[in-house]
Design a protein around this motif. Structure first.
Motif, mmCIF file in Angstrom:
data_model
loop_
_atom_site.group_PDB
_atom_site.id
_atom_site.type_symbol
_atom_site.label_atom_id
_atom_site.label_comp_id
_atom_site.label_asym_id
_atom_site.label_seq_id
_atom_site.Cartn_x
_atom_site.Cartn_y
_atom_site.Cartn_z
ATOM 1 N N ILE A 84 7.743 15.912 0.430
ATOM 2 C CA ILE A 84 7.167 16.317 -0.852
ATOM 3 C C ILE A 84 7.372 17.821 -1.006
ATOM 4 C CG2 ILE A 84 5.001 16.457 -2.141
ATOM 5 C CD1 ILE A 84 4.024 14.112 -0.277
ATOM 6 N N TRP A 85 7.949 18.223 -2.108
ATOM 7 C CA TRP A 85 8.226 19.641 -2.349
ATOM 8 C C TRP A 85 6.948 20.363 -2.778
ATOM 9 C CZ3 TRP A 85 11.285 23.610 -1.605
ATOM 10 C CH2 TRP A 85 11.213 24.715 -2.442
ATOM 11 N N LEU A 86 6.752 21.552 -2.243
ATOM 12 C CA LEU A 86 5.582 22.363 -2.581
ATOM 13 C C LEU A 86 6.042 23.749 -2.964
ATOM 14 C CD1 LEU A 86 3.031 22.234 0.330
ATOM 15 C CD2 LEU A 86 2.917 20.994 -1.803
ATOM 16 N N GLU A 87 5.310 24.370 -3.844
ATOM 17 C CA GLU A 87 5.656 25.731 -4.213
ATOM 18 C C GLU A 87 4.428 26.381 -4.819
ATOM 19 O OE1 GLU A 87 8.809 25.765 -7.020
ATOM 20 O OE2 GLU A 87 9.555 27.685 -6.306
ATOM 21 N N SER A 88 4.144 27.612 -4.434
ATOM 22 C CA SER A 88 3.075 28.331 -5.123
ATOM 23 C C SER A 88 3.218 29.816 -4.879
ATOM 24 C CB SER A 88 1.701 27.845 -4.657
ATOM 25 O OG SER A 88 1.391 28.373 -3.391
ATOM 26 N N ARG A 135 4.618 34.106 -1.563
ATOM 27 C CA ARG A 135 5.241 32.900 -2.101
ATOM 28 C C ARG A 135 5.308 31.848 -1.002
ATOM 29 N NH1 ARG A 135 10.567 30.729 -2.732
ATOM 30 N NH2 ARG A 135 10.476 29.147 -4.360
ATOM 31 N N LEU A 136 4.782 30.679 -1.331
ATOM 32 C CA LEU A 136 4.817 29.562 -0.388
ATOM 33 C C LEU A 136 5.766 28.526 -0.952
ATOM 34 C CD1 LEU A 136 3.745 27.472 1.715
ATOM 35 C CD2 LEU A 136 1.818 27.098 0.192
ATOM 36 N N SER A 137 6.685 28.037 -0.141
ATOM 37 C CA SER A 137 7.567 26.977 -0.624
ATOM 38 C C SER A 137 8.036 26.143 0.550
ATOM 39 C CB SER A 137 8.766 27.581 -1.348
ATOM 40 O OG SER A 137 9.545 28.308 -0.436
ATOM 41 N N GLY A 138 8.503 24.964 0.244
ATOM 42 C CA GLY A 138 9.024 24.101 1.293
ATOM 43 C C GLY A 138 8.568 22.669 1.115
ATOM 44 N N TYR A 139 8.630 21.923 2.209
ATOM 45 C CA TYR A 139 8.336 20.503 2.148
ATOM 46 C C TYR A 139 7.238 20.123 3.131
ATOM 47 C CZ TYR A 139 12.735 20.075 -0.336
ATOM 48 O OH TYR A 139 13.739 20.213 -1.243
ATOM 49 N N LEU A 194 6.762 26.209 10.524
ATOM 50 C CA LEU A 194 6.217 27.233 9.633
ATOM 51 C C LEU A 194 7.111 28.459 9.750
ATOM 52 C CD1 LEU A 194 2.424 27.021 10.550
ATOM 53 C CD2 LEU A 194 3.517 26.130 8.489
ATOM 54 N N PHE A 195 7.466 29.035 8.623
ATOM 55 C CA PHE A 195 8.333 30.200 8.633
ATOM 56 C C PHE A 195 7.686 31.327 7.862
ATOM 57 C CE2 PHE A 195 10.922 26.337 8.649
ATOM 58 C CZ PHE A 195 11.514 26.478 9.897
ATOM 59 N N PHE A 217 7.726 21.691 6.653
ATOM 60 C CA PHE A 217 8.783 22.701 6.700
ATOM 61 C C PHE A 217 8.399 23.717 5.634
ATOM 62 C CE2 PHE A 217 10.517 18.570 7.751
ATOM 63 C CZ PHE A 217 11.157 18.809 8.953
ATOM 64 N N LEU A 218 7.508 24.604 5.989
ATOM 65 C CA LEU A 218 6.941 25.486 4.975
ATOM 66 C C LEU A 218 7.275 26.931 5.262
ATOM 67 C CD1 LEU A 218 3.434 23.893 4.539
ATOM 68 C CD2 LEU A 218 5.330 23.861 2.915
ATOM 69 N N SER A 219 7.577 27.629 4.207
ATOM 70 C CA SER A 219 8.020 28.990 4.370
ATOM 71 C C SER A 219 7.144 29.924 3.529
ATOM 72 C CB SER A 219 9.474 29.000 3.913
ATOM 73 O OG SER A 219 9.890 30.288 3.745
ATOM 74 N N PHE A 220 6.702 30.996 4.145
ATOM 75 C CA PHE A 220 5.930 32.020 3.437
ATOM 76 C C PHE A 220 6.779 33.266 3.314
ATOM 77 C CE2 PHE A 220 2.838 29.282 5.332
ATOM 78 C CZ PHE A 220 1.804 29.219 4.400
#
Ligand code: ADP
Ligand code: MG
Length: 642
Positions: free
Chosen positions: A222-226, A232-236, A252-253, A285-288
């Motif tokens: 599920i794609w996430l973004e905020s 900025r948070l984005s990823g799956y 986590l990145f 798989f989330l990136s900040f």
């Protein structure tokens, strides 16, 4: 008397090396980070004997001019920091200037490099910290670092290394993390001349995830973004059915760096609470991305952990983004027969597969045997006495409600409460109920309870409901669904301080042990919020004067004992909200209809209708799925139509 001595530089360097270079994978990590910092778009890694014999990394980055080669391998020499303030705005992966020095101290080391502007490169050899003269060499632009016989001069460290496969596992993990953080960079990995990865550059993180973990997982994300001012948070994140026995698949990145962060992992766990089984972990798989001055990356020897200036804000951002997303996402558990069976080593998956195939067989049997009788003769599934019974039960419970929300949820939950059992003896008045005039504005109850599925639903084995959906057929676990609905209802009511409480005509004294009485009185207020009013009654006896209306199925004393059990075990749930949640889970489980309860058609309708009203009805509060979907295509396949 012990004598204090200054250590010779070789010992100092070995000590320093030990901090950063623990095993071959640490070498790979440091060298890969250098290549990325050098702006490489292609990095090739070659390893022999799990990295003990050889680690060679070649990149096409900016290169090092010949005269700087000695500096590159000197300790505390870096091109990435100028002054101390730079430490607090680090934009590169490295900055301490000790990796190459440390590695060269404990190996036979070669550094070969060329900057694109020069026609040739230069190379330097270092053996156990002693370096050779710089020699010119022919090579393409970029840098190659070769590390042979790692730890040859520190035999103790070498002894601690594990089997080749284990070391290879660590190396793969390091490469995976960096390759996920930098999908635009081409990475390859060879072990003993066997190609393990060749990852073409891509703009899509999803492609890279697919390369590492397969299409099945990539399709279930599920794609996430905020964005929150500077962060900025984005990823799956994984669909709840993609869960694992540990947190290893939680990537986590932070600004291109792979990190481990307990607080963020906790936020993930919180968001999935109730969506996956306790003890299982979601995939992420989330990136900040944030300005470097908001984070201190200089707190861990290998920079795996970082310190955020405002960790709380990050926590809330992650949790909030996940919750919002989940509310908008259909998380219905989809059945994938091939996928479910392919992962039999995983106990939870095996359980799912078993359950899935059992359900599939049941469904096929049912379809074969009942197709002719249904829906024309649907009444046969529901004895008429049960159908009329619901009408009378409904009258009994269909009373006006004080809360402003007069939606169908209220009505149906009142109806459904009747499914559990008649009220326990001793119940007299429902204290929070008052007559409300606008009750007439409500639609007639028969309309409210009309099912939203196109065909009527059917109960099988007194435990599953079968309903048609847009996609195909849904098999619903009646207990799990009802439990979820009650849980949401209870929770909303509790948080709003509006739990219906039923006063007892004669308050019930309950004898407890000392610790039990103490824990009850300590949580008197919390219990009152749940609708259970308890007072001290001398010694270790307490008096129950009111109990939650929804809990009519179990007697007040029995309910109190179950609550005490959770309160006493409270150590497992340090936060107050966790404790409340546990209590709510237990109560919803107790109050819900059980597997084995035969339901009337009206009860089925009411239950299914609420499915659309509760926030997450896809999973019961313990995280088991409440419904499985068999797509029409899959049924066609099962019946060999396609
Ligand atoms: P750090 O990365 O912390 O600066 P290192 O010891 O890893 O320290 O590297 C020392 C220096 O050598 C780096 O600052 C960089 O200038 C140079 N260097 C190392 N590896 C590479 C590479 N692959 N490409 C270009 N320059 C490199
Ligand atoms: Mg470095």
């Amino acid at each position: 008397m012990p004598v204090i001595r200054q250590l010779p530089p070789s010992v100092v360097n070995k000590i320093a090396a030990g901090e950063v270079i623990e095993r071959p994978a640490s070498v790979v990590k440091e060298l890969l980070e250098n290549s990325l910092d050098a702006g490489a778009t292609r990095v090739d890694v070659s390893v022999e004997q799990g990295g003990l014999e050889l680690v060679r990394i070649t990149d096409n980055g900016c290169g090092i001019p010949p005269e700087e080669l000695p500096l590159a391998i000197a300790s505390h020499a870096t091109s990435k920091l100028v002054d101390a303030d730079d430490l607090f705005r680090v934009r590169t992966l490295g900055f301490r200037g000790e990796a190459l020095a440390s590695i060269a101290e404990v190996s036979r080391f070669t550094l070969r490099s060329r900057v694109a502007a020069q026609p040739a490169g230069a190379e330097l050899e270092v053996v156990a910290g002693k370096s050779s003269e710089i020699a010119p060499c022919g090579c393409s632009p970029g840098t190659t670092v070769e590390v042979r016989n790692l730890f040859f001069n520190t035999p103790v460290r070498r002894k601690f290394l594990r089997a080749t496969q284990t070391e290879m596992g660590h190396i793969t993990e390091i490469l995976t993390r960096l390759a996920l953080a930098h999908p635009k960079v081409h990475f390859s990995l060879r072990h003993n001349a066997r190609q393990i990865f060749d990852l073409p550059p891509t703009d899509r993180l999803l492609d890279r995830i697919g390369c590492f973990f397969g299409r099945d997982l990539a399709d279930d994300l599920i794609w996430l973004e905020s964005c929150d001012d500077e962060v900025r948070l984005s990823g799956y994140v994984g669909h709840p059915n993609q869960n694992r026995p540990n947190a290893r698949m939680q990537y986590l990145f932070l600004n291109g760096r792979s990190i481990r962060d307990r607080s963020l992992q906790h936020a993930l766990g919180e968001a999935y609470r109730g969506l996956i089984l306790t003890g299982r972990y979601p995939v992420s798989f989330l990136s900040f991305e944030m300005p470097p001055d908001l984070v201190d990356v200089n707190v861990h020897p290998t920079k795996l952990e970082v310190r955020f200036q405002d960790g709380g804000r990050l926590y809330s951002q992650l949790l909030g983004t996940l919750r919002t997303k989940f509310l908008k996402t259909d998380l219905t558990h989809k059945l994938d027969p091939a996928g479910a069976e392919s992962d039999l080593t995983d106990p939870a998956a095996a359980h799912d597969a078993e359950r899935a195939s059992q359900l599939r067989n049941e469904l096929v049997d049912w379809a074969k045997g009942q197709m002719t009788a249904w829906p024309a003769d649907r009444a046969s599934a529901f004895p008429s006495d049960a159908a009329s019974a619901v009408a009378s039960r409904q009258t009994q419970f269909d009373m006006p409600h004080p809360s402003a929300a007069k939606g169908p949820l209220e009505l149906s939950s009142v109806l459904l409460r009747s499914v559990a059992a008649p009220p326990a003896s001793g119940a007299a008045t429902t204290t929070t109920y008052e007559a409300v005039a606008e009750d007439e504005n409500r639609p007639a109850s028969t309309e409210v309870r009309r099912v939203q599925t196109s065909a009527p639903a059917l109960q099988i084995h007194n435990r599953y409901l079968i309903a048609e959906s847009d996609e195909g057929v849904m098999v619903i676990d009646q207990h799990a669904l009802h439990e979820r609905i009650l849980y949401e209802h209870f929770r909303a009511k509790t948080l709003a301080g509006a739990v219906e409480s039923q006063a007892l005509l004669v308050p019930e004294p309950v004898d407890l042990s000392g610790p039990e009485a103490a824990v009850v009185l300590e949580h008197q207020e919390l219990l009152a919020r749940l609708g259970l009013k308890v007072e001290p009654f001398g010694g270790d006896t307490v008096l129950i004067s009111a109990y939650p209306a929804m809990m009519s199925a179990s007697g007040p004393a029995e309910l109190l004992h179950s609550l005490i059990e959770i309160l006493l075990a409270g150590g497992r749930a340090p936060e107050r909200r966790d404790l409340l949640d546990e209590l709510l889970h237990m109560m919803s489980c107790k109050a819900a209809i059980k597997a084995g309860d035969r339901l009337t058609s009206e009860e089925i309708d009411a239950l299914l209708e609420q499915r659309h009203l509760a926030q997450d009805t896809h999973h019961c509060p313990h995280g088991r799925p409440t419904a499985l979907v068999f797509t029409r295509e899959e049924l066609d396949r099962q019946f060999k139509r396609i």
